[in-house]
Design a protein around this motif. Structure first.
Motif, PDB file in Angstrom:
ATOM      1  N   SER A  96       0.830  -1.198   0.000  1.00  0.00           N
ATOM      2  CA  SER A  96       0.000   0.000   0.000  1.00  0.00           C
ATOM      3  C   SER A  96       0.870   1.256   0.000  1.00  0.00           C
ATOM      4  O   SER A  96       2.054   1.211   0.338  1.00  0.00           O
ATOM      5  N   ARG A  97       0.277   2.373  -0.358  1.00  0.00           N
ATOM      6  CA  ARG A  97       0.982   3.654  -0.278  1.00  0.00           C
ATOM      7  C   ARG A  97       1.423   3.914   1.162  1.00  0.00           C
ATOM      8  O   ARG A  97       2.527   4.405   1.398  1.00  0.00           O
ATOM      9  N   GLN A  98       0.564   3.579   2.108  1.00  0.00           N
ATOM     10  CA  GLN A  98       0.892   3.806   3.513  1.00  0.00           C
ATOM     11  C   GLN A  98       2.105   2.978   3.933  1.00  0.00           C
ATOM     12  O   GLN A  98       2.982   3.462   4.659  1.00  0.00           O
ATOM     13  N   GLU A  99       2.165   1.730   3.500  1.00  0.00           N
ATOM     14  CA  GLU A  99       3.321   0.895   3.823  1.00  0.00           C
ATOM     15  C   GLU A  99       4.593   1.478   3.218  1.00  0.00           C
ATOM     16  O   GLU A  99       5.651   1.494   3.857  1.00  0.00           O
ATOM     17  N   ALA A 100       4.489   1.960   1.982  1.00  0.00           N
ATOM     18  CA  ALA A 100       5.658   2.553   1.333  1.00  0.00           C
ATOM     19  C   ALA A 100       6.103   3.814   2.038  1.00  0.00           C
ATOM     20  O   ALA A 100       7.312   4.047   2.231  1.00  0.00           O
ATOM     21  N   ARG A 158      10.177  11.560  -4.629  1.00  0.00           N
ATOM     22  CA  ARG A 158       9.673  12.905  -4.338  1.00  0.00           C
ATOM     23  C   ARG A 158       8.553  13.291  -5.296  1.00  0.00           C
ATOM     24  O   ARG A 158       7.496  13.800  -4.891  1.00  0.00           O
ATOM     25  N   GLU A 159       8.775  13.022  -6.575  1.00  0.00           N
ATOM     26  CA  GLU A 159       7.791  13.381  -7.590  1.00  0.00           C
ATOM     27  C   GLU A 159       6.503  12.577  -7.417  1.00  0.00           C
ATOM     28  O   GLU A 159       5.404  13.106  -7.602  1.00  0.00           O
ATOM     29  N   TYR A 160       6.648  11.325  -7.050  1.00  0.00           N
ATOM     30  CA  TYR A 160       5.485  10.437  -6.887  1.00  0.00           C
ATOM     31  C   TYR A 160       4.581  10.907  -5.751  1.00  0.00           C
ATOM     32  O   TYR A 160       3.356  10.833  -5.849  1.00  0.00           O
ATOM     33  N   PHE A 161       5.186  11.408  -4.651  1.00  0.00           N
ATOM     34  CA  PHE A 161       4.422  11.736  -3.458  1.00  0.00           C
ATOM     35  C   PHE A 161       4.144  13.222  -3.274  1.00  0.00           C
ATOM     36  O   PHE A 161       3.471  13.603  -2.318  1.00  0.00           O
ATOM     37  N   LYS A 162       4.625  14.076  -4.142  1.00  0.00           N
ATOM     38  CA  LYS A 162       4.600  15.516  -3.883  1.00  0.00           C
ATOM     39  C   LYS A 162       3.193  16.088  -3.756  1.00  0.00           C
ATOM     40  O   LYS A 162       2.998  17.119  -3.097  1.00  0.00           O
ATOM     41  N   SER A 163       2.202  15.468  -4.359  1.00  0.00           N
ATOM     42  CA  SER A 163       0.829  15.979  -4.310  1.00  0.00           C
ATOM     43  C   SER A 163      -0.086  15.086  -3.492  1.00  0.00           C
ATOM     44  O   SER A 163      -1.307  15.158  -3.616  1.00  0.00           O
ATOM     45  N   GLY A 164       0.488  14.259  -2.643  1.00  0.00           N
ATOM     46  CA  GLY A 164      -0.301  13.312  -1.877  1.00  0.00           C
ATOM     47  C   GLY A 164      -0.834  13.890  -0.581  1.00  0.00           C
ATOM     48  O   GLY A 164      -0.978  15.113  -0.425  1.00  0.00           O
ATOM     49  N   ASN A 165      -1.102  13.016   0.382  1.00  0.00           N
ATOM     50  CA  ASN A 165      -1.581  13.458   1.686  1.00  0.00           C
ATOM     51  C   ASN A 165      -0.433  14.073   2.490  1.00  0.00           C
ATOM     52  O   ASN A 165       0.696  14.168   1.998  1.00  0.00           O
ATOM     53  N   GLU A 166      -0.698  14.471   3.716  1.00  0.00           N
ATOM     54  CA  GLU A 166       0.321  15.186   4.490  1.00  0.00           C
ATOM     55  C   GLU A 166       1.560  14.332   4.741  1.00  0.00           C
ATOM     56  O   GLU A 166       2.686  14.826   4.683  1.00  0.00           O
ATOM     57  N   GLU A 168       2.672  11.928   2.841  1.00  0.00           N
ATOM     58  CA  GLU A 168       3.382  11.789   1.566  1.00  0.00           C
ATOM     59  C   GLU A 168       4.107  13.082   1.204  1.00  0.00           C
ATOM     60  O   GLU A 168       5.260  13.061   0.741  1.00  0.00           O
ATOM     61  N   LYS A 169       3.458  14.217   1.429  1.00  0.00           N
ATOM     62  CA  LYS A 169       4.110  15.499   1.162  1.00  0.00           C
ATOM     63  C   LYS A 169       5.329  15.696   2.058  1.00  0.00           C
ATOM     64  O   LYS A 169       6.323  16.298   1.649  1.00  0.00           O
ATOM     65  N   SER A 170       5.257  15.184   3.264  1.00  0.00           N
ATOM     66  CA  SER A 170       6.401  15.269   4.168  1.00  0.00           C
ATOM     67  C   SER A 170       7.593  14.478   3.630  1.00  0.00           C
ATOM     68  O   SER A 170       8.743  14.937   3.692  1.00  0.00           O
ATOM     69  N   ILE A 171       7.322  13.286   3.098  1.00  0.00           N
ATOM     70  CA  ILE A 171       8.389  12.494   2.471  1.00  0.00           C
ATOM     71  C   ILE A 171       9.018  13.295   1.329  1.00  0.00           C
ATOM     72  O   ILE A 171      10.248  13.399   1.215  1.00  0.00           O
TER      73      ILE A 171
END
Length: 441
Positions: A96-100, A158-166, A168-171
């Protein structure tokens, strides 16, 4: 196991755990075969990761015997090479995204505290402490090339997560900070070329300028793209391109010309990792500058390597259209940078597998032959083992991160362009390529 393709459950039943070896029971379609190889290779970077750092171990030996007791040593560059594989696992429902995000949080926490000099990490780190593990006596500090391999993968994350939830944006923000802290200009020593190593004890004594052509192109692209410490274009043209001396004349073989002088192997090309490492994120399709068309260069290098194995001058057992591929890997003399012209009868599966983007039909023949006809001799809990040789009855059950990473990432690029799409849309990367005079898709 949740999120596993039904296919793999049907094929391997209770053998799907990454610690066990799969046993094929049916003939797979090409897509099923790629699913299987990609899934198990991904596990090197997931279940096989060093637990404290979340990073890729330098090596995993199924026999449990490690040189210098280094099972806890992680590789910066090798980790970066496998990150597209982790993103691919999200897209394919294996994690899952959360696991990643949890795994990337562990990695970044480790990298933020680990040894760095001017923002540049060493080749090896102790996964338990974050302290440098010398790669060689004087290579005990900043390794620019391995750090480039790491950062090319991190920038895709960074590019994959840049527009995600908080979370993901923190990553993405933490990766951005590490990226901006990398001082590429320090590694020029004030000259028009990049230097590979700097040591806190030995300074620049290793004196290794990055001059092409080899696996190091990505270091110049990132150095030119840096938003904080960008090198000049002259460093690329005078240093890497040797003021035009990188161009080849009358190089190549078997009807496949080479445009660039491959260092120490000008005629027939270097080991195939030169067509892989810099291009895991950097898309070679349509990539051109005044020196080469990089897609054509990589395709031709691969076809030369394949043709050499098919010609098989030394009559090594097993070589042919279904078994080819020479690159750096474990070997009968421990480790060797195999290539056309330096052939010991050892095939490195990563060579043909990672070349699937260049030679899909030819590479699939090798993948199928290895998986169906050699089976558990060459395929284990983390995908294909690092090397094999029917000639020498050499089938070591050992893995290296720098060979597993290109396989899992290039398979994903072949199937979806995932890493290539994300990396090539980054504004800094586009600026860097423009600065160096590249055209690209």
């Amino acid at each position: 196991m949740k999120n596993l393709p039904i296919l793999i459950l049907l094929l391997f039943g209770s053998c799907v755990q990454a610690e066990k070896t799969p046993r094929p029971k049916v003939i797979l379609t090409d897509e099923q075969l790629l699913d299987t190889v990609q899934y198990y290779t991904f596990q090197y970077f997931w279940k096989g990761a060093e637990p404290n750092s979340g990073m890729a171990p330098e090596r995993i030996h199924i026999d449990g015997v490690y040189p210098d007791n280094d099972a806890h040593i992680i590789t910066t560059g090798g980790t970066g090479m496998g990150l597209i594989g982790i993103l691919g696992a999200i897209e394919r429902g294996w994690i899952s995204r959360q696991e990643a995000v949890g795994r990337f949080d562990t990695m970044l926490t480790f990298l933020e505290k680990a040894d760095r000099w001017n923002g540049i990490w060493p080749h090896w780190l102790d996964g338990r402490t974050g302290r440098v593990k010398p790669f060689s006596p004087k290579d005990d500090g900043a390794d620019l090339v391995e750090s480039a391999f790491l950062m090319q993968g991190l920038l895709v994350v960074r590019e994959y997560f840049k527009s995600g939830n908080e979370s993901e944006k923190s990553i993405a923000a933490r990766i951005d900070k590490l990226w901006k802290e990398m001082d590429w200009t320090f590694h020029t020593q004030g000259k028009e070329v990049l230097y590979w190593h700097w040591s806190p004890r030995f300074g620049w004594e290793m004196n290794f300028p990055l001059e092409g052509y080899n696996e190091c192109l990505i270091a110049y692209v990132l150095a030119a793209a840096s938003p904080t410490h960008a090198i000049s274009s002259q460093a690329y043209h005078q240093g890497w391109a040797r003021s035009g001396g990188i161009r080849a004349t009358n190089s190549g073989g078997y009807g496949f010309p080479l445009q660039l002088r491959h260092n120490g192997a000008e005629q027939l090309g270097g080991p195939l990792f030169w067509a892989h490492y810099s291009y895991l994120s950097l898309n070679p399709k349509g990539l051109k500058d005044q020196y080469a068309d990089y897609w054509q260069e990589n395709v031709n290098q691969t076809l030369i390597n394949r043709a050499w194995c098919i010609e098989n001058q030394k009559k090594f057992k097993g070589y042919g259209e279904n078994l080819w591929g020479l690159t750096a890997s474990y070997s009968i003399n421990f480790y060797d940078a195999h290539r056309a012209g330096n052939d010991t009868g050892v095939i490195s599966p990563t060579a043909a597998v990672s070349s699937i983007v260049y030679t899909p039909e030819e590479s699939l023949k090798v993948i199928r032959n290895l998986y169906e006809n050699y089976g558990e001799k060459v395929f284990g809990p983390y995908g294909f083992y690092d090397a094999m040789s029917p000639e020498h009855n050499f089938f070591p059950q050992r893995y290296l991160a720098i060979d597993q990473g290109p396989m899992v990432s290039m398979i994903e690029n072949y199937r979806s362009d995932l890493g290539w799409k994300l990396f090539m849309q980054i504004p800094e990367i586009q600026n860097g390529l423009d600065r160096l005079g590249f055209s690209y898709q």
